[in-house]
Design a protein around this motif. Structure first.
Motif, PDB file in Angstrom:
ATOM      1  N   ARG B   9       0.821  -1.517   0.295  1.00 16.88           N
ATOM      2  CA  ARG B   9      -0.173  -0.350   0.095  1.00 16.88           C
ATOM      3  C   ARG B   9       0.475   1.342   0.378  1.00 16.88           C
ATOM      4  O   ARG B   9       1.809   1.445   0.782  1.00 16.88           O
ATOM      5  CB  ARG B   9      -0.677   0.288   1.954  1.00 16.88           C
ATOM      6  N   ILE B  10       0.205   1.748  -1.415  1.00 25.53           N
ATOM      7  CA  ILE B  10       1.280   3.598  -0.394  1.00 25.53           C
ATOM      8  C   ILE B  10       0.131   4.527  -0.549  1.00 25.53           C
ATOM      9  O   ILE B  10      -0.661   4.560  -1.162  1.00 25.53           O
ATOM     10  CB  ILE B  10       1.961   4.310  -2.103  1.00 25.53           C
ATOM     11  N   GLN B  11       0.007   4.859   0.701  1.00 23.38           N
ATOM     12  CA  GLN B  11      -0.707   6.328   1.386  1.00 23.38           C
ATOM     13  C   GLN B  11      -0.527   7.349   1.814  1.00 23.38           C
ATOM     14  O   GLN B  11       1.028   7.072   2.316  1.00 23.38           O
ATOM     15  CB  GLN B  11      -1.635   4.718   1.544  1.00 23.38           C
ATOM     16  N   PRO B  12      -1.560   8.205   2.317  1.00 24.99           N
ATOM     17  CA  PRO B  12      -0.547   9.289   2.908  1.00 24.99           C
ATOM     18  C   PRO B  12      -1.521   9.149   4.352  1.00 24.99           C
ATOM     19  O   PRO B  12      -0.801   9.954   5.072  1.00 24.99           O
ATOM     20  CB  PRO B  12      -1.628  10.685   1.931  1.00 24.99           C
ATOM     21  N   GLU B  13      -2.094   8.708   4.604  1.00 29.47           N
ATOM     22  CA  GLU B  13      -2.931   8.129   5.682  1.00 29.47           C
ATOM     23  C   GLU B  13      -1.339   7.333   6.952  1.00 29.47           C
ATOM     24  O   GLU B  13      -0.429   6.411   6.080  1.00 29.47           O
ATOM     25  CB  GLU B  13      -3.657   7.076   6.073  1.00 29.47           C
ATOM     26  N   PRO B  14      -1.485   7.526   7.924  1.00 26.31           N
ATOM     27  CA  PRO B  14      -0.538   6.614   8.960  1.00 26.31           C
ATOM     28  C   PRO B  14      -0.919   5.145   8.553  1.00 26.31           C
ATOM     29  O   PRO B  14      -2.006   5.036   8.404  1.00 26.31           O
ATOM     30  CB  PRO B  14      -0.689   7.051  10.758  1.00 26.31           C
ATOM     31  N   PHE B  15      -0.340   4.215   8.949  1.00 26.71           N
ATOM     32  CA  PHE B  15      -0.623   2.604   8.710  1.00 26.71           C
ATOM     33  C   PHE B  15      -0.333   2.855  10.911  1.00 26.71           C
ATOM     34  O   PHE B  15       0.085   3.015  12.067  1.00 26.71           O
ATOM     35  CB  PHE B  15       0.335   2.569   8.207  1.00 26.71           C
ATOM     36  N   ASP B  16      -1.044   1.950  10.850  1.00 25.53           N
ATOM     37  CA  ASP B  16      -0.824   0.915  12.419  1.00 25.53           C
ATOM     38  C   ASP B  16      -0.318  -0.413  12.360  1.00 25.53           C
ATOM     39  O   ASP B  16      -0.635  -1.251  12.087  1.00 25.53           O
ATOM     40  CB  ASP B  16      -2.048   0.086  12.513  1.00 25.53           C
TER      41      ASP B  16
END
Lengths: 91, 155, 155, 91
Positions: B9-16
């Motif tokens: 996944r490439i994403q602007p959101e933080p990850f857990d």
């Protein structure tokens, strides 16, 4: 007199290459004698001082043809999108 | 060899990171080892307020996928998860997560390390510094050592 | 070099790998990398119902501490957490957690891998199998490959 | 005639060494001529069939003196606790 045949290619720029060129992407008509990625970088250098600055040290600018890393001697024929960018610093 | 479960996944959101590691460990009774690596935004002793990550959409996913697939051919993996953020991040924020699951420890360790080393030199991401004094900083320069670390895996 | 925060626990209780990793990542703005390894009890394709881990109290803590301290002299670590359980565990249960924090990725990767490889051959723990058919199984045999993996770090 | 001087030492056993010996720990009086870990394993072998079984292949039994790994040629003088166990399988 001889006529120059041209092809239109989409160019995309990232990071400081993008900032120096002043564009994130453009479509350009490239003369037929521009065969390789290195030729293309050299030709772009002649298009104005922004380009001259962006490609002043062509050895450190990386390229991708249709989103695949390539070396400067890669032939650009058939590519629909050519990207120029600095060495990557992700991760 | 079973086909490993690969998540990219490439994403602007933080990850857990914790949830991703947990999910890998819950993939079945044959998971004997999970290795995870998380890279964080650093302040560099207070010098930086933020990092801004630019990426090449499409190519970023493809390059990471190809690195992960190569890892899964070299090591016997049950699963691998790679998440890379883009956009602005402040010190302490996670930038990248690489997590791998396997039956035995060496596969998960080596595969995670390989993926990170290759990702560093192949994935089209660039970091720009934002200084703590409010001025815009420089683009982070690539390190020769990163190329050398990736080369190591060719031996 | 700042003194790294080292946490070593030998316990019968389950551990929360996610919380331990999170705690390491929250140690300050200079943490740029956290590597974690979790080893789990496996069923080995349904053959095993449980593993029972015996340990040598006192020596287990001392050996793990000495491995972690050696890692912290070889790599620039900001923190390291090692938790090893003893007692009875069922497939899916975490047996061991090694997590390391550093500014740069190579230190945390190599230190975590080194700690696991050394722990395997030096920490006084022994696994006994409990078979799925209810019979008591064998003591797990040590693998020559584990000695070889630990030897590698002497190069 | 000569007299044998003895020392009392605490021995601890783990895993299948413990199961074969049938004890997790004991205090034994060891003759003075038992100098090394290997001597001690050899002497223990003579103490009964449980011990003979536990130490039937002394090369694979590991030892620790006062909770430190040692080789078979380590001198046991001064140690207050000697452990015997199989190769470790933790992690």
């Amino acid at each position: 007199m001889w006529s120059i045949s041209m092809r239109e290619i989409k160019l995309v720029y990232f990071a400081w290459v993008r900032e120096r060129v002043g564009l994130s992407e453009e479509r350009v008509s490239v003369p037929d004698e521009v065969l390789t990625v290195a030729d293309l970088a050299g030709w772009l250098q002649t298009r104005g001082e922004e380009y001259a600055y962006a490609f002043e040290n062509p050895a450190i600018v990386r390229a991708a043809l249709d989103r695949k890393h390539v070396k400067p001697d890669a032939l650009i024929a058939g590519a629909s999108e050519i990207a120029f960018f600095p060495p990557m610093t992700g991760g | 060899m079973t086909t490993p479960r690969l998540i990219i996944r490439i994403q602007p959101e933080p990850f857990d990171a914790a949830a991703e590691i947990e999910a890998l460990s819950r993939m079945g009774d044959d998971v004997g080892a999970v290795t995870s690596f998380t890279g964080y935004c650093r302040s560099e002793g207070g010098r930086l307020a933020a990092l801004e990550l630019e990426h090449y959409p499409g190519m970023a996913e493809e390059e990471i996928a190809s690195v992960v697939v190569e890892a899964s051919t070299r090591w016997s993996l049950l699963g691998a998860t790679v998440i890379h953020r883009h956009g602005k991040m402040v010190p302490g924020d996670g930038i990248v997560l690489v997590a791998t699951a396997s039956s035995h420890r060496t596969a998960s360790f080596d595969a995670a390390h390989f993926i990170m080393d290759y990702l560093k030199t192949r994935a089209p991401f660039w970091k720009k510094e934002h200084r703590a004094d409010g001025t815009s900083g420089d683009w982070v320069e690539a390190k020769a050592v990163d190329d050398a670390l990736a080369e190591r895996w060719k031996a």
